[in-house]
Structure formats: C-alpha cells, structure tokens
Design an enzyme around this catalytic site. Structure first.
Site, PDB file in Angstrom:
ATOM      1  N   ASP A  37       0.875  -1.174   0.000  1.00 36.11           N
ATOM      2  CA  ASP A  37       0.000   0.000   0.000  1.00 36.11           C
ATOM      3  C   ASP A  37       0.910   1.221   0.000  1.00 36.11           C
ATOM      4  OD1 ASP A  37      -2.191   1.948   0.748  1.00 36.11           O
ATOM      5  OD2 ASP A  37      -3.298   0.092   1.057  1.00 36.11           O
ATOM      6  N   ASP A  60       3.714   1.214  -4.139  1.00 38.24           N
ATOM      7  CA  ASP A  60       2.910   2.119  -4.965  1.00 38.24           C
ATOM      8  C   ASP A  60       2.727   1.394  -6.296  1.00 38.24           C
ATOM      9  OD1 ASP A  60       2.035   3.990  -6.834  1.00 38.24           O
ATOM     10  OD2 ASP A  60       3.120   5.636  -5.890  1.00 38.24           O
ATOM     11  N   ASN A  87      -6.087  -4.889  -6.132  1.00 43.48           N
ATOM     12  CA  ASN A  87      -7.207  -4.260  -5.421  1.00 43.48           C
ATOM     13  C   ASN A  87      -7.044  -2.752  -5.271  1.00 43.48           C
ATOM     14  OD1 ASN A  87      -9.386  -4.083  -3.149  1.00 43.48           O
ATOM     15  ND2 ASN A  87      -7.490  -3.349  -2.206  1.00 43.48           N
ATOM     16  N   TYR A 154     -12.676   7.447 -13.457  1.00 46.32           N
ATOM     17  CA  TYR A 154     -12.822   6.175 -12.737  1.00 46.32           C
ATOM     18  C   TYR A 154     -13.457   5.120 -13.653  1.00 46.32           C
ATOM     19  CZ  TYR A 154     -14.027   3.098  -8.776  1.00 46.32           C
ATOM     20  OH  TYR A 154     -14.130   2.044  -7.893  1.00 46.32           O
ATOM     21  N   VAL A 187     -19.504  -0.156  -1.634  1.00 41.79           N
ATOM     22  CA  VAL A 187     -18.917  -0.883  -0.504  1.00 41.79           C
ATOM     23  C   VAL A 187     -18.596   0.134   0.592  1.00 41.79           C
ATOM     24  CG1 VAL A 187     -17.145  -2.523   0.234  1.00 41.79           C
ATOM     25  CG2 VAL A 187     -17.840  -2.455  -2.178  1.00 41.79           C
ATOM     26  N   THR A 189     -16.487   1.567   2.699  1.00 39.83           N
ATOM     27  CA  THR A 189     -15.062   1.756   3.019  1.00 39.83           C
ATOM     28  C   THR A 189     -14.774   3.260   3.039  1.00 39.83           C
ATOM     29  OG1 THR A 189     -14.354   1.755   0.711  1.00 39.83           O
ATOM     30  CG2 THR A 189     -14.413  -0.385   1.818  1.00 39.83           C
ATOM     31  N   THR A 192     -15.803   5.591   0.034  1.00 37.82           N
ATOM     32  CA  THR A 192     -17.148   6.113  -0.217  1.00 37.82           C
ATOM     33  C   THR A 192     -17.679   6.912   0.977  1.00 37.82           C
ATOM     34  OG1 THR A 192     -17.979   3.954   0.485  1.00 37.82           O
ATOM     35  CG2 THR A 192     -17.838   4.356  -1.880  1.00 37.82           C
TER      36      THR A 192
HETATM   37  P1  NAD Z   1     -10.139   2.175   0.142  1.00 40.25           P
HETATM   38  O1  NAD Z   1      -9.911   3.580  -0.242  1.00 40.25           O
HETATM   39  O2  NAD Z   1     -10.474   1.854   1.554  1.00 40.25           O
HETATM   40  O3  NAD Z   1      -8.896   1.245  -0.255  1.00 40.25           O
HETATM   41  C1  NAD Z   1      -8.088   1.495  -1.371  1.00 40.25           C
HETATM   42  C2  NAD Z   1      -6.654   1.218  -0.974  1.00 40.25           C
HETATM   43  O4  NAD Z   1      -5.815   1.437  -2.110  1.00 40.25           O
HETATM   44  C3  NAD Z   1      -6.177   2.160   0.144  1.00 40.25           C
HETATM   45  O5  NAD Z   1      -5.556   1.438   1.174  1.00 40.25           O
HETATM   46  C4  NAD Z   1      -5.209   3.067  -0.580  1.00 40.25           C
HETATM   47  O6  NAD Z   1      -4.175   3.596   0.231  1.00 40.25           O
HETATM   48  C5  NAD Z   1      -4.672   2.133  -1.654  1.00 40.25           C
HETATM   49  N1  NAD Z   1      -4.000   2.852  -2.726  1.00 40.25           N
HETATM   50  C6  NAD Z   1      -4.368   4.021  -3.324  1.00 40.25           C
HETATM   51  N2  NAD Z   1      -3.448   4.400  -4.219  1.00 40.25           N
HETATM   52  C7  NAD Z   1      -2.471   3.447  -4.204  1.00 40.25           C
HETATM   53  C8  NAD Z   1      -1.255   3.266  -4.910  1.00 40.25           C
HETATM   54  N3  NAD Z   1      -0.837   4.160  -5.829  1.00 40.25           N
HETATM   55  N4  NAD Z   1      -0.523   2.162  -4.639  1.00 40.25           N
HETATM   56  C9  NAD Z   1      -0.927   1.274  -3.710  1.00 40.25           C
HETATM   57  N5  NAD Z   1      -2.048   1.391  -3.000  1.00 40.25           N
HETATM   58  C10 NAD Z   1      -2.815   2.472  -3.247  1.00 40.25           C
HETATM   59  O7  NAD Z   1     -11.315   1.671  -0.824  1.00 40.25           O
HETATM   60  P2  NAD Z   1     -11.876   0.190  -1.142  1.00 40.25           P
HETATM   61  O8  NAD Z   1     -13.342   0.310  -1.262  1.00 40.25           O
HETATM   62  O9  NAD Z   1     -11.307  -0.804  -0.212  1.00 40.25           O
HETATM   63  O10 NAD Z   1     -11.286  -0.025  -2.620  1.00 40.25           O
HETATM   64  C11 NAD Z   1     -10.689  -1.240  -3.036  1.00 40.25           C
HETATM   65  C12 NAD Z   1     -10.965  -1.445  -4.524  1.00 40.25           C
HETATM   66  O11 NAD Z   1     -12.364  -1.628  -4.730  1.00 40.25           O
HETATM   67  C13 NAD Z   1     -10.562  -0.266  -5.408  1.00 40.25           C
HETATM   68  O12 NAD Z   1      -9.981  -0.750  -6.603  1.00 40.25           O
HETATM   69  C14 NAD Z   1     -11.889   0.393  -5.706  1.00 40.25           C
HETATM   70  O13 NAD Z   1     -11.856   1.138  -6.905  1.00 40.25           O
HETATM   71  C15 NAD Z   1     -12.803  -0.810  -5.780  1.00 40.25           C
HETATM   72  N6  NAD Z   1     -14.224  -0.524  -5.594  1.00 40.25           N
HETATM   73  C16 NAD Z   1     -14.662   0.133  -4.484  1.00 40.25           C
HETATM   74  C17 NAD Z   1     -16.015   0.364  -4.336  1.00 40.25           C
HETATM   75  C18 NAD Z   1     -16.579   1.082  -3.130  1.00 40.25           C
HETATM   76  O14 NAD Z   1     -17.774   1.444  -3.149  1.00 40.25           O
HETATM   77  N7  NAD Z   1     -15.825   1.285  -2.060  1.00 40.25           N
HETATM   78  C19 NAD Z   1     -16.917  -0.054  -5.316  1.00 40.25           C
HETATM   79  C20 NAD Z   1     -16.425  -0.717  -6.437  1.00 40.25           C
HETATM   80  C21 NAD Z   1     -15.081  -0.961  -6.569  1.00 40.25           C
END
Ligand code: NAD
Length: 259
Positions: A37, A60, A87, A154, A187, A189, A192
């Site tokens: 992360d 990253d 992810n 996005y 989701v 998290t 959102t």
């Molecule tokens: P989140 O923001 O809690 O987690 C995302 C993680 O990615 C964070 O820990 C963040 O620090 C990390 N991250 C960001 N940029 C980064 C980089 N350059 N290198 C490494 N890590 C990096 O959100 P989440 O909901 O857990 O998201 C996880 C995945 O699910 C994402 O791909 C997101 O697009 C997808 N998603 C989320 C939702 C939602 O509603 N939360 C819906 C559909 C898809």
C-alpha cells in the site's frame, strides 16, 4: 483445512478497506500473503495484528521498481506467488466530463489501470516459472460494466481493468493461470465516506442512492473479500476471463419503490 492452504498471495491496497479484509481472510484460510500500500503505518499495523503469515511492503502500484521488489520479496520470503489480487484504487466522484482535468484523469488511470497492468506484468513471470498455475483477481467495479455520471476517469479505468482481464485470461490459460474481474457496487469503506467524496454528496443523497439498491444497502468489505477468496482458491478452477458482480442487484435494473 483452509481454503487457501499452501498458497502464496500478493494483494495491493491492503492497508484498509476491501484489501485489508482480503489480507485477513486469505491468511485465516491458510495463505501466506505479501501485501502493499502507500499507507505505511496502517499497513504495518495490519501486518502486526495478523502475524507472521503476512508481510507488508511499501508498494505504490504505479512504480515498476516497487513491483519488481515486491515480487522478489514474495518469492524469497514465502515462495512463488499463486494468487495476485489487484485491489488498490482511487475514486474520483462528482466531477463532470468537461470539468475533469487531464492531470486528474491521468492520476486515476495511472493507479487504477496502469497499476493492475504492472501487477500482472511483473507477477506473471514468477507464476509461469513456478509452473503451478495461478489465479489473478482484478478489482474493477460496476463502473466497469456501466457508466455513472460524474466518474469519467474512474469509469474509464475500471472498464480497462475488465478488458485487460479478458486479454490476460486468453494469453495465460495455457499456463493454467486464471484471470477474472470482480465488480463491486457500493462498498462501505473510506473510499465512499462523505469526507472522501469531498462535499459532492450529502448524507441524504447518499442514503437515497442506497435505498435504490435492490438489497437496500451497500456491501461490507468482507462480502467482497469472500468473492475474492472463491476466485483465488481452486474452487473456481473452471472460471477465467469472467466478470463476477457483487452489487446488491444494482445493475439488474431500476427498483420501483411502490412495488
Ligand atoms: P479504500 O480507499 O479503503 O482502499 C483502497 C486502498 O488502495 C487504500 O488502502 C489506498 O491507500 C490504496 N492505494 C491508493 N493508491 C495506491 C497506490 N498508488 N498504490 C498502492 N495502493 C494504493 O477503498 P476500497 O473500497 O477498499 O477499494 C478497493 C478497490 O475496490 C478499489 O480498486 C476500488 O476502486 C474498488 N471498488 C470500491 C467500491 C466502493 O464502493 N468502495 C466499489 C467498487 C469498486
């Protein structure tokens, strides 16, 4: 017996949210997990809490050198990877096509699209060399299946993840490596949270949007992690190049509130 006994997994964005849920669930099911992360304190804290079956590295996902180092660390610490979960991601929400700057567009695409590309590019050779097959799980979104106003960058990135998944599946099937995409709806998290949405949505508007989901709620991160577990495990041995939706029915159509 764990559902991932003997498997080695790499998970990106594992410091919080869905990635953290996957790190914890995969470890509980017997996997060794290297996760990365850009939130180092949170990542280290998750690793300390779970124990020696997991290891945190700064990763990253836009940095090819960090990917090379992460894969090498995985191989030397745990053995060749069987599973990769791409992810990590960021959301840009509530910005029109016209108002989306090129810088913002490229930032989102770089993390959400280039990140999974690099992840596959650097992990697959180690999977092929080990000759054990493998499973790659790319986290897309319902925005990878349908558009949504105010999410131009996005949506572009998540459609790309879906497409890359299919091409990778076609190339890697002969090596026994399966590649699938997951398409979560909303989701619960940090991504959102109203704070993260930066004033582009009120609490009332968010609740009204959730009420239009057939199941009437957003997912908890563990509900998506369980789908990732299924795809990572041998239970999904005949699935590749496919889309796995977990959206509470969002894409099924429009709910009629009166019926
Ligand atoms: P989140 O923001 O809690 O987690 C995302 C993680 O990615 C964070 O820990 C963040 O620090 C990390 N991250 C960001 N940029 C980064 C980089 N350059 N290198 C490494 N890590 C990096 O959100 P989440 O909901 O857990 O998201 C996880 C995945 O699910 C994402 O791909 C997101 O697009 C997808 N998603 C989320 C939702 C939602 O509603 N939360 C819906 C559909 C898809």
């Amino acid at each position: 017996m764990g559902r991932l006994d003997g498997k080695v997994a790499i998970i990106t964005g594992g410091a919080r949210g869905q990635g953290e849920a996957e790190v914890r669930l995969f470890a509980a099911e017997g996997a060794k997990v290297l996760f990365g992360d850009v939130l180092h304190d949170q990542g280290e804290a998750v690793a300390a809490d779970v124990g020696s079956s997991v290891h945190y590295v700064p990763l990253d996902v836009t940095d090819p050198g960090a990917w090379e180092a992460a894969v090498a660390e995985t191989v030397s610490r745990f053995g060749a990877p069987d599973v990769l979960v791409n992810n990590a991601g960021v959301l840009q929400f509530g910005v029109s096509l016209v108002d989306t700057t090129l810088d913002d567009y490229m930032r989102v695409v770089n993390i959400n699209q280039v990140g999974p590309f690099l992840g596959m590019k650097y992990t697959v050779p180690a999977m092929i060399d080990a000759g054990k097959g493998g499973s790659i799980v790319n986290i897309s979104s319902t925005n990878g299946l349908a558009g949504f106003g105010g999410t131009m960058a996005y949506t572009a990135s998540k459609f790309a993840v879906r497409g890359m998944t299919k091409t990778a599946a076609l190339e890697l099937g002969r090596h026994g490596i399966r590649v699938n995409s997951i398409h979560p709806g909303g989701v619960d998290t940090a991504m959102t949270s109203l704070d993260a949405l930066g004033g582009t949505m009120t609490e009332e508007a968010q609740q009204a949007a959730y009420a239009m989901i057939p199941l009437g709620r957003v997912a908890q991160p563990q509900e998506i992690a369980r789908l990732a577990l299924y795809l990572a495990s041998d239970e999904s041995s005949y699935s590749t190049g496919s889309e796995f939706v977990a959206d509470g029915g969002m894409l099924a159509g429009a709910v009629n509130p009166d019926i």
